[in-house]
Design an enzyme around this catalytic site. Structure first.
Site, mmCIF file in Angstrom:
data_model
loop_
_atom_site.group_PDB
_atom_site.id
_atom_site.type_symbol
_atom_site.label_atom_id
_atom_site.label_comp_id
_atom_site.label_asym_id
_atom_site.label_seq_id
_atom_site.Cartn_x
_atom_site.Cartn_y
_atom_site.Cartn_z
ATOM 1 N N LEU A 50 0.789 -1.220 -0.027
ATOM 2 C CA LEU A 50 0.164 -0.245 0.072
ATOM 3 C C LEU A 50 0.878 1.370 -0.052
ATOM 4 C CD1 LEU A 50 -2.696 -1.018 2.789
ATOM 5 C CD2 LEU A 50 -3.174 -0.454 0.249
ATOM 6 N N ASP A 51 0.726 2.077 -0.952
ATOM 7 C CA ASP A 51 1.512 3.157 -1.019
ATOM 8 C C ASP A 51 1.504 4.153 0.314
ATOM 9 O OD1 ASP A 51 -0.334 5.378 -1.571
ATOM 10 O OD2 ASP A 51 -0.449 4.631 -3.517
ATOM 11 N N LEU A 52 2.648 5.196 0.278
ATOM 12 C CA LEU A 52 2.394 5.939 1.486
ATOM 13 C C LEU A 52 1.281 6.579 1.850
ATOM 14 C CD1 LEU A 52 4.724 7.112 3.640
ATOM 15 C CD2 LEU A 52 4.816 9.286 2.044
ATOM 16 N N SER A 67 -1.754 5.537 1.075
ATOM 17 C CA SER A 67 -3.013 4.802 1.142
ATOM 18 C C SER A 67 -2.972 4.083 2.602
ATOM 19 C CB SER A 67 -2.636 3.637 0.004
ATOM 20 O OG SER A 67 -2.875 4.553 -1.118
#
Length: 237
Positions: free
Chosen positions: A103-105, A107
């Site tokens: 999960l990106d930063l 999200s």
């Protein structure tokens, strides 16, 4: 059963596979008293494997947990930029576990973490087409946004599988959508929204395969139940 040395060191909780490769290249790992080489395989039930002369601990029992990742934390075990990592949030589980997927930063939401490498590989393999559902808060031309997103078949010249999209709430210039995808390409949901002229204000994963986030608070984790683990391994749902 024989396994690559770097995988064995990682499974024993000593270090990551990449770090293990460095240890092997530096001559710090021996198998039955002989200095190991990168690419060597060994059977932990038969061979005496040591790091710096110390026998490897037995591999930890499989651990499966769900984390509700907050925004602002990176999905990695360490970060060269000094940012907060998900490893810090689950450190009190007592076992070295790894995130399954990313999960990106910016999200948030459901993140499965485990030390079961075989299951992690199956769940992240491109051919597995594991379903993931996200709740996405967007701003912009929201009228008909769900239909536009579900019709997307190409993303920046790259073909994608059709997504299932449902409008959960819609206001003037804003909407909350449920987006279910099967592939999980890098920042796929955000890129899909951008392709439809939508600005993502918030993105939260609420389901992955058979797992649902439920009411788990942000920043908290829990062990999976035996039933949840069986369902994941069986591939049901």
């Amino acid at each position: 059963m024989e396994e690559r040395l770097q995988k064995l060191l990682s499974a024993a909780g000593v270090c990551s596979r990449r770090t293990a490769e460095g240890y092997i290249e530096a001559g710090r790992v021996t198998v039955n008293g002989v200095t190991a080489r990168l690419g060597d395989k060994t059977d932990p039930d038969r061979d005496d494997v040591r790091l710096d002369g110390v026998p490897l601990p037995k591999p930890a029992e499989p651990v499966y947990l769900m984390l509700n990742k907050p925004r602002g934390w990176v999905t990695t075990l360490s970060d060269e930029k000094g940012r907060k990592t998900v490893a810090e949030l689950v450190a009190d589980c007592g076992v070295r576990v790894y995130p399954v997927g990313r999960l990106d930063l910016d999200s948030e939401g459901l993140l499965l973490m485990t030390n079961d490498g075989a299951l992690a590989l199956r769940l992240t393999h491109p051919g597995g087409e594991i379903e993931k559902t996200y709740h996405v808060w967007v701003r912009g031309p929201v009228e008909g946004a769900a239909e536009r997103l579900s019709r997307l078949r190409n993303l920046e010249g790259e073909p994608i599988r059709p997504a299932r999209v449902k409008a959960l709430r819609q206001g003037e210039g804003t909407a909350k959508l449920a987006v279910t995808i099967h592939q999980g390409k890098n920042r796929q949901v955000r890129r899909m929204c951008a392709a439809c002229g939508l600005e993502v204000e918030r993105l939260r994963r609420v389901r992955e395969h058979t797992l649902k986030l439920g009411s788990l608070p942000p920043g908290k984790w829990r062990y999976l139940t035996e039933e949840e683990v069986r369902a994941l391994k069986a591939g049901k749902g």
